[in-house]
Design an enzyme around this catalytic site. Structure first.
Site, PDB file in Angstrom:
ATOM      1  N   TYR A   1      37.902  54.050  33.170  1.00 24.32           N
ATOM      2  CA  TYR A   1      39.074  53.177  33.150  1.00 24.32           C
ATOM      3  C   TYR A   1      38.786  51.906  33.967  1.00 24.32           C
ATOM      4  O   TYR A   1      38.327  51.983  35.119  1.00 24.32           O
ATOM      5  CB  TYR A   1      40.310  53.909  33.709  1.00 24.32           C
ATOM      6  CG  TYR A   1      41.476  52.972  33.823  1.00 24.32           C
ATOM      7  CD1 TYR A   1      42.113  52.505  32.672  1.00 24.32           C
ATOM      8  CD2 TYR A   1      41.896  52.479  35.049  1.00 24.32           C
ATOM      9  CE1 TYR A   1      43.150  51.589  32.765  1.00 24.32           C
ATOM     10  CE2 TYR A   1      42.934  51.569  35.148  1.00 24.32           C
ATOM     11  CZ  TYR A   1      43.552  51.125  33.998  1.00 24.32           C
ATOM     12  OH  TYR A   1      44.565  50.204  34.078  1.00 24.32           O
TER      13      TYR A   1
ATOM     14  N   ASP B   1      46.438  37.920  37.340  1.00 25.38           N
ATOM     15  CA  ASP B   1      46.301  39.142  38.143  1.00 25.38           C
ATOM     16  C   ASP B   1      45.848  38.932  39.594  1.00 25.38           C
ATOM     17  O   ASP B   1      46.392  39.562  40.478  1.00 25.38           O
ATOM     18  CB  ASP B   1      45.340  40.114  37.436  1.00 25.38           C
ATOM     19  CG  ASP B   1      45.459  41.538  37.939  1.00 25.38           C
ATOM     20  OD1 ASP B   1      46.563  41.945  38.311  1.00 25.38           O
ATOM     21  OD2 ASP B   1      44.439  42.255  37.956  1.00 25.38           O
TER      22      ASP B   1
ATOM     23  N   ASN C   1      49.766  53.055  29.206  1.00 26.67           N
ATOM     24  CA  ASN C   1      48.956  52.072  29.944  1.00 26.67           C
ATOM     25  C   ASN C   1      47.836  51.512  29.050  1.00 26.67           C
ATOM     26  O   ASN C   1      46.809  51.070  29.548  1.00 26.67           O
ATOM     27  CB  ASN C   1      48.378  52.723  31.208  1.00 26.67           C
ATOM     28  CG  ASN C   1      47.795  51.712  32.190  1.00 26.67           C
ATOM     29  OD1 ASN C   1      48.267  50.579  32.274  1.00 26.67           O
ATOM     30  ND2 ASN C   1      46.756  52.111  32.918  1.00 26.67           N
TER      31      ASN C   1
ATOM     32  N   HIS D   1      47.220  39.931  44.951  1.00 24.96           N
ATOM     33  CA  HIS D   1      47.446  40.496  43.617  1.00 24.96           C
ATOM     34  C   HIS D   1      48.545  39.669  42.959  1.00 24.96           C
ATOM     35  O   HIS D   1      49.699  40.099  42.872  1.00 24.96           O
ATOM     36  CB  HIS D   1      47.873  41.968  43.791  1.00 24.96           C
ATOM     37  CG  HIS D   1      47.937  42.745  42.529  1.00 24.96           C
ATOM     38  ND1 HIS D   1      48.781  43.807  42.346  1.00 24.96           N
ATOM     39  CD2 HIS D   1      47.236  42.645  41.379  1.00 24.96           C
ATOM     40  CE1 HIS D   1      48.611  44.325  41.145  1.00 24.96           C
ATOM     41  NE2 HIS D   1      47.676  43.631  40.536  1.00 24.96           N
TER      42      HIS D   1
ATOM     43  N   CYS E   1      55.249  45.354  35.961  1.00 28.18           N
ATOM     44  CA  CYS E   1      56.575  44.839  36.316  1.00 28.18           C
ATOM     45  C   CYS E   1      56.791  43.396  35.875  1.00 28.18           C
ATOM     46  O   CYS E   1      57.625  42.694  36.435  1.00 28.18           O
ATOM     47  CB  CYS E   1      56.798  44.959  37.817  1.00 28.18           C
ATOM     48  SG  CYS E   1      56.819  46.651  38.385  1.00 28.18           S
ATOM     49  N   GLY E   2      56.010  42.927  34.920  1.00 29.01           N
ATOM     50  CA  GLY E   2      56.283  41.610  34.354  1.00 29.01           C
ATOM     51  C   GLY E   2      55.396  40.494  34.872  1.00 29.01           C
ATOM     52  O   GLY E   2      55.698  39.314  34.668  1.00 29.01           O
TER      53      GLY E   2
HETATM   54  C1  SPV Z   1      46.813  46.740  37.640  1.00 31.33           C
HETATM   55  O1  SPV Z   1      47.046  47.940  37.461  1.00 31.33           O
HETATM   56  O2  SPV Z   1      47.303  46.104  38.587  1.00 31.33           O
HETATM   57  C2  SPV Z   1      45.945  46.012  36.716  1.00 31.33           C
HETATM   58  C3  SPV Z   1      45.066  46.764  35.872  1.00 31.33           C
HETATM   59  O3  SPV Z   1      45.922  44.810  36.753  1.00 31.33           O
HETATM   60  S1  SPV Z   1      43.839  47.534  36.777  1.00 31.33           S
HETATM   61  O4  SPV Z   1      43.985  47.215  38.168  1.00 31.33           O
HETATM   62  O5  SPV Z   1      42.557  47.065  36.285  1.00 31.33           O
HETATM   63  O6  SPV Z   1      43.985  48.953  36.535  1.00 31.33           O
HETATM   64 MN    MN Z   2      46.801  44.073  38.613  1.00 32.64          MN
END
Ligand code: SPV
Ligand code: MN
Length: 626
Positions: free
Chosen positions: A221, A290, A386, A249, A273-274
């Site tokens: 994953y 991200d 997911n 983040h 959460c958007g």
């Molecule tokens: C998160 O879950 O915050 C993501 C996907 O951006 S990952 O971290 O790669 O699982």
């Molecule tokens: Mn993330």
């Protein structure tokens, strides 16, 4: 250990040896040689980022069953194992040198012992497999933000995903300044069956921050394996701590104001959460969805997107609600889908896509049919909650021109948001930087989602939406945020949003696209174009401003009745939250900055005063303009 060069020379073919040695940094040679001795791959492939090499990675992912082609020739699907569908927080541990502690919130293990376990797991893990060595850069190249990363993996899916998500760095490594700090990533999927890791019970991620190295094994994953994503974020938070900047983040986007004005905002939301959908809102520009690095430059907060692609959740993505993403995922842009269903005619299907439930196909459980159940008799949905798509940002019609600007962009605001059904109003501005850091960032809570293993829908403490990745004691991390604001002459405004407020009938009080209006209001506030009403918890919009924004941007009314319901101050819930958060810091964060308690106490006093004057639930019309 034998001389690195002689290990490399005896294991690599001439062509790969030459590619590796074109990077002259000896630390690189040593890292690759050590990985070879430990994992004992059959072959080693060094990717020089040429079209030939990157295509080879994509083709091999397919040839080895790690990916399956779809009808759209630019698309593939990758399946993670049935029990490997999300980040495994419990088995992601920090290796802590003797005498150090990261506090009770972070999973940790003695470094020596952890390294021994990790190296045992990786020992011989690439037997009969090919090792891929890749070079990337976090953040734009040749910038104060850049962090070079070496990724070693035996998964062509991992190497392919990173190709879509990160800036290629082979040439950058060839010109790296001496002794530039590098992050090191070593991953093995372990034993595979039909392209999927089968030894998931022995999976793990070990973060050896002392050596800037992360090991990941027996998992596929992306959140557990792509070194540049959440594994590097944990190392970056430590580097940021040493160097006085912030690794967050957060998305990074440009919100468009009147007459072409652009205001950059970052936003921290827990997974699911958007966050991605906010950064992709109609009419605005995305920089990243991200991870954002923020540095002080000449008194201003400047930020970059660490990545160059999106690993987005693909659930409830519909043509109607998300036309942009929908179109991109139906185009000729290369994309990898994960854990969706593949239909008989080789198309991907995901949950809540506004289409009838498929009659059958292949998913992460193998062949899927309606009514299929798991070991515990629970129905297996046709796609995972997911499920995700991986796609590069290049060529997005809404991509902001600043993506690769080595100077980054100046940010005007920072947003915190979580999945909260009954406490926060849809949008509010903090009273000042420290009030935002404490009552918004450090007080963020959210109901859990399918992005991590474990039950969904449970309210969790999620400070800064970064709790899963914080790698220094929590109190220190918060102190760093407080201090960061003090170094700025242009301090970004801090906001909190809540898209998930429920009405008495259990329905969301807002439609999905209402976030467009909240963003507009924040943009206006940053530029001094909107008034605000001071409440005990922050500054909220006036009805008149929202009415105008909803009319202009969403072409609908925003009634006074909706406004009063949504923006009413919920004093019992707010007080409970204040107590809960103060309790967490008091009882579990021994290095909490004093400011946390002072600011929460002051908020509590304001709330109690308002309750004496107005009662438990207070209309926003009771408060006056600031
Ligand atoms: C998160 O879950 O915050 C993501 C996907 O951006 S990952 O971290 O790669 O699982
Ligand atoms: Mn993330």
């Amino acid at each position: 250990m034998r001389e690195a060069i002689s290990i490399l020379e005896s294991t690599l073919t001439d062509a790969n040896f030459r590619k590796l040695l074109a990077i002259t940094d000896r630390r690189v040679h040593r890292f690759v040689a050590d990985a070879i001795e430990l994992c004992r791959p059959m072959k080693v492939f060094v990717c020089d980022d040429s079209k030939m090499d990157t295509e080879y990675i994509r083709r091999t992912a397919i040839a080895r069953n790690e990916e399956t082609p779809l009808a759209n020739p630019y698309h593939t699907v990758h399946f993670d194992g049935f029990y490997d569908q999300a980040r495994d927080k419990e088995r992601t541990v920090y290796l802590v040198p003797e005498g150090e502690s990261l506090g009770q919130h972070l999973p940790q293990m003695d470094r020596k012992k952890g390294l021994e376990i990790t190296r045992n797991r990786l020992n011989g893990s690439m037997d009969n497999k090919k090792m891929v060595v890749r070079f990337f850069c976090l953040g734009p190249l040749d910038s104060p933000f850049s962090i070079p990363v070496v990724q070693i993996t035996d998964s062509f899916y991992v190497a392919h995903s990173e190709d879509l998500l990160y800036r290629r760095g082979y040439d950058y490594f060839r010109r790296l300044p001496d002794e530039k700090e590098i992050f090191w990533m070593l991953h093995s999927s372990g034993k595979l069956m039909l392209g999927t890791s089968i030894d998931w019970e022995n999976r793990g991620v070990a973060i050896d921050y002392k050596e800037n190295t992360v090991y990941s094994y027996n998992t596929q994953y992306a959140g557990n394996t792509l070194g540049l994503k959440k594994l590097a974020l944990r190392l970056a938070i430590r580097k940021a701590d040493r160097e006085n900047w912030l690794a967050e983040h957060m998305f990074l986007m440009a919100v468009k104001g009147p007459s072409g004005r652009k205001t950059y905002l970052t936003g921290a939301f827990p997974s699911g959460c958007g966050k991605t959908s906010t950064s992709m809102t109609r009419g605005n520009n995305i920089v990243g969805d991200d991870i954002t690095y923020i540095r002080e430059v000449d008194g201003k907060a400047r930020a970059v997107n660490v990545e160059r692609g999106i690993f987005g959740i693909i659930r409830s993505v519909t043509q109607k609600d998300d036309p942009l993403i929908w179109d991109l995922l139906h185009s000729r842009r290369p994309a990898i889908f994960t854990n969706v269903l593949i239909t008989e005619d080789e198309n991907p299907r995901w949950l809540d896509d506004d289409q009838p439930v498929p009659k059958g196909g292949t998913n992460y459980s193998g062949e899927w049919f309606p009514g299929k159940v798991n070991r515990d008799g629970e129905e297996i949905p046709y796609a995972h909650k997911n499920a995700r798509y991986t796609i590069g940002l290049d060529g997005f019609p809404n991509l902001d021109g600043s993506l690769d600007d080595p100077r980054g962009v100046e940010i005007g605001g920072i947003i915190y948001g979580g999945r909260d059904m009954d406490t926060w109003v849809p949008v509010q501005e903090s009273l000042d930087w420290a009030h935002g850091v404490v009552t918004m960032g450090a007080s963020l809570e959210s109901e859990s989602t399918a992005a991590t293993l474990g039950p969904s829908g449970v309210r969790k403490f999620q400070p800064f939406s970064n709790m899963d990745f914080i790698s220094i004691p929590l109190g220190k991390y918060i102190q760093n945020h407080l201090d960061f604001g003090l170094r700025l002459s242009a301090v970004p405004k801090v906001f909190a949003v809540n898209y998930f407020l429920l009405g008495p009938d259990g329905y969301y009080l807002n439609r999905k696209d209402a976030k467009i209006a909240w963003l507009q209001w924040m943009e206006a506030r940053i530029n001094g174009d909107a008034e605000a009403i001071a409440t005990p918890t922050g500054l909220i919009p006036t009805h008149a401003d929202l009415e105008t924004i909803f009319r202009e941007k969403l072409d609908r009314d925003y009634t006074l009745e909706s406004y009063e319901e949504q923006f009413k101050l919920r004093i019992p819930e707010q007080l409970e939250k204040t107590e809960r958060i103060a309790g967490i810091y008091r009882d579990t964060v021994p290095d909490s900055p004093r400011a946390i308690f002072d600011i929460l106490d002051a908020q509590k006093a304001r709330l109690e005063e308002a309750r004496t004057e107005f009662g438990d639930y207070v209309s926003p019309l009771s408060f006056s303009r600031s």
